[in-house]
Design an enzyme around this catalytic site. Sequence first.
Site, PDB file in Angstrom:
ATOM      1  N   LYS A 241      28.475 -14.460  -5.441  1.00 24.61           N
ATOM      2  CA  LYS A 241      27.323 -13.849  -4.771  1.00 24.61           C
ATOM      3  C   LYS A 241      27.778 -12.841  -3.710  1.00 24.61           C
ATOM      4  O   LYS A 241      27.287 -11.717  -3.663  1.00 24.61           O
ATOM      5  CB  LYS A 241      26.452 -14.951  -4.136  1.00 24.61           C
ATOM      6  CG  LYS A 241      25.900 -15.950  -5.128  1.00 24.61           C
ATOM      7  CD  LYS A 241      24.989 -16.959  -4.474  1.00 24.61           C
ATOM      8  CE  LYS A 241      25.725 -17.893  -3.546  1.00 24.61           C
ATOM      9  NZ  LYS A 241      26.694 -18.767  -4.245  1.00 24.61           N
ATOM     10  N   GLU A 459      43.152 -45.355 -22.428  1.00 23.70           N
ATOM     11  CA  GLU A 459      43.026 -43.930 -22.756  1.00 23.70           C
ATOM     12  C   GLU A 459      43.007 -43.705 -24.267  1.00 23.70           C
ATOM     13  O   GLU A 459      42.309 -42.815 -24.760  1.00 23.70           O
ATOM     14  CB  GLU A 459      44.166 -43.140 -22.113  1.00 23.70           C
ATOM     15  CG  GLU A 459      44.209 -43.178 -20.592  1.00 23.70           C
ATOM     16  CD  GLU A 459      42.921 -42.681 -19.954  1.00 23.70           C
ATOM     17  OE1 GLU A 459      42.222 -41.838 -20.558  1.00 23.70           O
ATOM     18  OE2 GLU A 459      42.600 -43.147 -18.844  1.00 23.70           O
TER      19      GLU A 459
END
Length: 656
Positions: A241, A459
């Site tokens: 921005k 995992e």
Amino acid sequence: MSDSKKDNNSNMPKFKFNAYWIYAAIFIVIIAVQFFSSGDLASKNISKNEFNEILRENDIKKIVVINNNLAQIFIKDEALNKERYKKMVSSAFYSKGSSLFEYNFGDLQNFENNIEKAKEENNLDFDKENVERTSMFETILGFLPFIILIAIWLFFMRRMSGGGAGGGGGGQIFNIGKSKAKLFDKDTKVKTTFENVAGLEGAKEEVQEIVDFLKSPEKYTSLGGKIPKGALLVGPPGTGKTLLAKAVAGEAGVPFFSLSGSDFVEMFVGVGASRVRDLFKQAQQKSPSIIFIDEIDAIGRARGKNSMTGGNDERENTLNQLLTEMDGFGTDTNVIVLAATNRADVLDKALMRAGRFDRQIYVDLPDIKERQEIFEVHIKPLKLGEDVNVEFLAQQTPGFSGADIANMCNEAALIAARNSKKLIEHQDFLDAVDRIVGGLEKKNKVITPKEKKVIAFHEAGHATVSWMLEHAAPLVKVTIVPRGQSLGAAWYLPAERMIVQTEQMLDEMCATLGGRAAEKIIFDKISTGALSDLEKVTKQARAMVTVYGLNEEVGNITYYDSSGNDAFVKPYSEETGQKIDKEISKMIEAQYVRAIELLSKNKEKLTILAELLLEKEVIFKDDLEKIFGKRPFEEVEEKNEEKKDIPPVNQSAEKL
């Protein structure tokens, strides 16, 4: 003059005036006046016997009693020629007519009685007078506490008003109400242009129009249109921005006033409003111009919500003045206000209305194409290896803002330099992603072999379930190397969807629960390692039930309020709350059972994957393909593609 001398002269520090020098000079003058005006620099202290001897010889011209305890003794002019006085008179500190001796007599009454007695006995003719005298130093010492308080007050006032002596503008206390905006004009031109802003195509189109307004206003006003007064840039942090506003300043070529919303805030009442008035006055004088207020939520918050400070709140006064100025100046002044915030929901409605901020430009997180463009901008100054794949890096960074990508490129350069490389390779960028997303690698964390095995199967469970489910994100990498707060991690490549369906969310929940399910199947025990997984699936399930209306039992109802006004209000009954809790639990448990069923069917492959993970610590998508083969639904898609490739002649032959 030689070049070296010129260089030396140019490098010499320039004389800079400091107001504290004035205070030092005044102090020195006061001390000097006190020192030289006393007239007693040549005076000698004498004892009682010496005084009585001078008294008997009738050399005294006058005695001045000061403050009833000290006698200054003045000698007659004709007596100064005596040997005992000559040396004192010839001193550089002696001035004609000043006292030559000082006598500390003690009790005044006894001293006066002795003098009167000596006058009668020796027929003396000197005068005596009493004087009350206060030195300038004692006077200053009396006022010293007040002087110190005033000095401290002036010091803090100067610091709070933005600078030291000679600071100009807001640097002096009397200029505290002046605007603190930095002016960028032809002398201090902004070099940033739209070429430096990658991505943000929609936002760039909007602000490009603002630049056109300022460059050629007649093009729009000739048709009866009015130039917009303000544009508000809204979006998450780091999306560009402020960079976009800088580009507007660089492109427009008009005076650009830049400041932050907090620059209006001051501890003194009325200063904020005064700075707003001064800012708009300067902008009108340099019209056409742009005012850019970054982080406008510092002063633009909705009024009346902070009951602690009452109605006479300094921030509210500042906002009221800003509202008046934005709606007060005419459209023919060609002054446009740009503002940026990532908290548009807290801004006052009066600030957001048309006529003040006519346009709201949403600056969103970049998509894959825009991320690739941003990468192209940030890698220009870097020395890259030939294996760097920018397209793959853009795919690997979903949800990254422009600031995150800039940070990643810098981190990759640091990693390459740390490893003494001459070029930045593709792996350095991947390591930078791991560093930013997962955290710093904890090489010194002690993990027992048993714990490491549990982590590996956990995992591997995530990887296996996500590989088997159609809508789960495809796996990129699995690691059991501790990073940040996590003991292991799996990296995925999520699809960037505009809408998400129920099946897709359920598949993601099932893949997230795959770690805990693997622990249950292999060890018949569960651990605390699934905390982040449980937090994630609980949030997803609650959102499905209470926000998106994706649960049949609760129905097509949402309890989400985008205005944020229900923060302290429960929008449903106790009975509905119980139903919501029940449906959330049922949804999560169903996906947990589903994950256990999937892993039970592929237990052998799960074990092989976990052992490979224990051996290598890091495995990639290729390793999963070797163990599991291609994902089941990908094979179906390939067969369908082959059927589509059959020529129409063959299809008609089969019908015959």
